[in-house]
Design an enzyme around this catalytic site. Sequence first.
Site, short mmCIF file in Angstrom:
data_model
loop_
_atom_site.label_atom_id
_atom_site.label_comp_id
_atom_site.label_asym_id
_atom_site.label_seq_id
_atom_site.Cartn_x
_atom_site.Cartn_y
_atom_site.Cartn_z
N TYR A 39 0.86 -1.19 0.00
CA TYR A 39 0.00 0.00 0.00
C TYR A 39 0.90 1.23 0.00
O TYR A 39 1.91 1.25 -0.69
CB TYR A 39 -0.96 -0.07 1.20
CG TYR A 39 -2.15 0.85 1.05
CD1 TYR A 39 -2.96 0.81 -0.08
CD2 TYR A 39 -2.45 1.77 2.05
CE1 TYR A 39 -4.04 1.66 -0.21
CE2 TYR A 39 -3.54 2.62 1.93
CZ TYR A 39 -4.32 2.57 0.79
OH TYR A 39 -5.39 3.42 0.65
N LYS A 94 -20.23 -19.96 -9.92
CA LYS A 94 -19.55 -19.76 -11.21
C LYS A 94 -18.10 -19.36 -10.98
O LYS A 94 -17.19 -19.83 -11.66
CB LYS A 94 -20.28 -18.67 -12.00
CG LYS A 94 -19.92 -18.62 -13.47
CD LYS A 94 -20.80 -19.55 -14.26
CE LYS A 94 -20.59 -19.37 -15.74
NZ LYS A 94 -21.61 -20.04 -16.54
N GLU A 136 -24.32 -13.36 -16.93
CA GLU A 136 -24.93 -14.59 -16.42
C GLU A 136 -26.38 -14.35 -16.01
O GLU A 136 -26.70 -13.34 -15.37
CB GLU A 136 -24.13 -15.09 -15.21
CG GLU A 136 -24.49 -16.48 -14.76
CD GLU A 136 -23.90 -17.57 -15.64
OE1 GLU A 136 -24.33 -18.73 -15.52
OE2 GLU A 136 -22.99 -17.26 -16.45
#
Length: 450
Positions: A39, A94, A136
């Site tokens: 970071y 998925k 989807e």
Amino acid sequence: MDKLFRKDAFNYHALGRPGKIEVVPTKPYSTQRDLSLAYTPGVADPCLAIEKTPEDVYKYTAKGNLVAVISNGTAVLGLGNIGAEAGKPVMEGKGLLFKIFADVDVFDIEVDETDIDKFIETVKAISPTFGGINLEDIKAPECFEIERRLKEELNIPIMHDDQHGTAIITSAGLLNALEIVGKKIEDIKIVVNGAGAASISCTQLYMRLGAKRENIIMLDSRGVLHKDRTDLNETKKQFVTDKPVHTLKEAIKGADVFLGLSVGGILKKDMLLSMAKKPIVFALANPTPEIAYDVAMEIRDDIVMATGRSDYPNQINNVLGFPFIFRGALDVRATEINEEMKLAASKALAKLAKEPVPEEVNIAFKVANLNFGRDYIIPKPTDPRLIETVAPAVAKAAIDSGVAQKTIDNWSAYREELRKRLGLSNPLMRQMKAACKRNPKRIVLTDAQD
């Protein structure tokens, strides 16, 4: 679905950490220096590099291996319009399949929006995060416009899997089934029962493979898409016929191929008997096919049949396609998933089914020796060769068709890289594991400690 299975399904999703996916760091993070590199202040330099050279986003971030699975929940499996949040378990599932089959990382994005323009704007706004987008469970006909416009306006691979996944897998099965029955695709009569997204895409891909438009009859819930009907939308109008048939019973007579993406039990015994010699039947309604597998096999001993179920031979399963299609597209940084790439995936799958089957696949499906034939026209999802077969075929098609931004010079090295992604690089170890699973033994180590 029995009560025990449903209980197991709830427990599977709820026990331990809820859901099915998580984010895992890919860089060290154990020291203060690690954190300052991950970071601020270390992250500033890659940010400035990307600002100067946008292409560097693929060098310094996970974008190149990250796919969004995006849905608005309007057509979730066989459940219908259950809403974006209720569809989240499917989208997470998925994501799990993308990862375990092709090492593709996924963020599932559920968008609570049914307006086409607003949905498209939302997806476009978040698209810089991703290397590809898998649409989807979006209902037809909206899904056609959504995919078309996003493909036109974005330069990353986009695919609505409900349409094209089924088309790619059934095309592979059709090519092999036709070879088995000795028929040519340009000669066959095809009946498509169902006129939704998957049916439309399947029919279009069959025509690209050589099927003739005049030999195809499509039906929706009201019957044949006939030129005398006045209730058809623009998508369905592409497939109207002027033949003197209006019902499935009339249309199926003499047909060589039946593709069902509709409702269970609609294909009756007498209809199947009226089909041509050596018929090909893809009865893909789930969980109940358009005609029961056992019934079809009993009344037609010359049939080649596939279903959407794993407990019968020749399962048409989209997991054979989408993980590897996106894998190949991402690896050459394709700007789209075009027809050439879809056809390449279909042909690669069809070819793989003719190769000797690895022992671990036989073990997984509890069979002695799978071989190309009526009961094996499409590879099994557990075949470890899928990633090294389909992904390179898709990548090469992207390069050859001019949509790849990267090229691959050493295809052998690329295939080895794909195998390593899934820990498949040692074929001897795979064979040993398969042998152990087939004939497990208990080992006692007498001097072992801990």
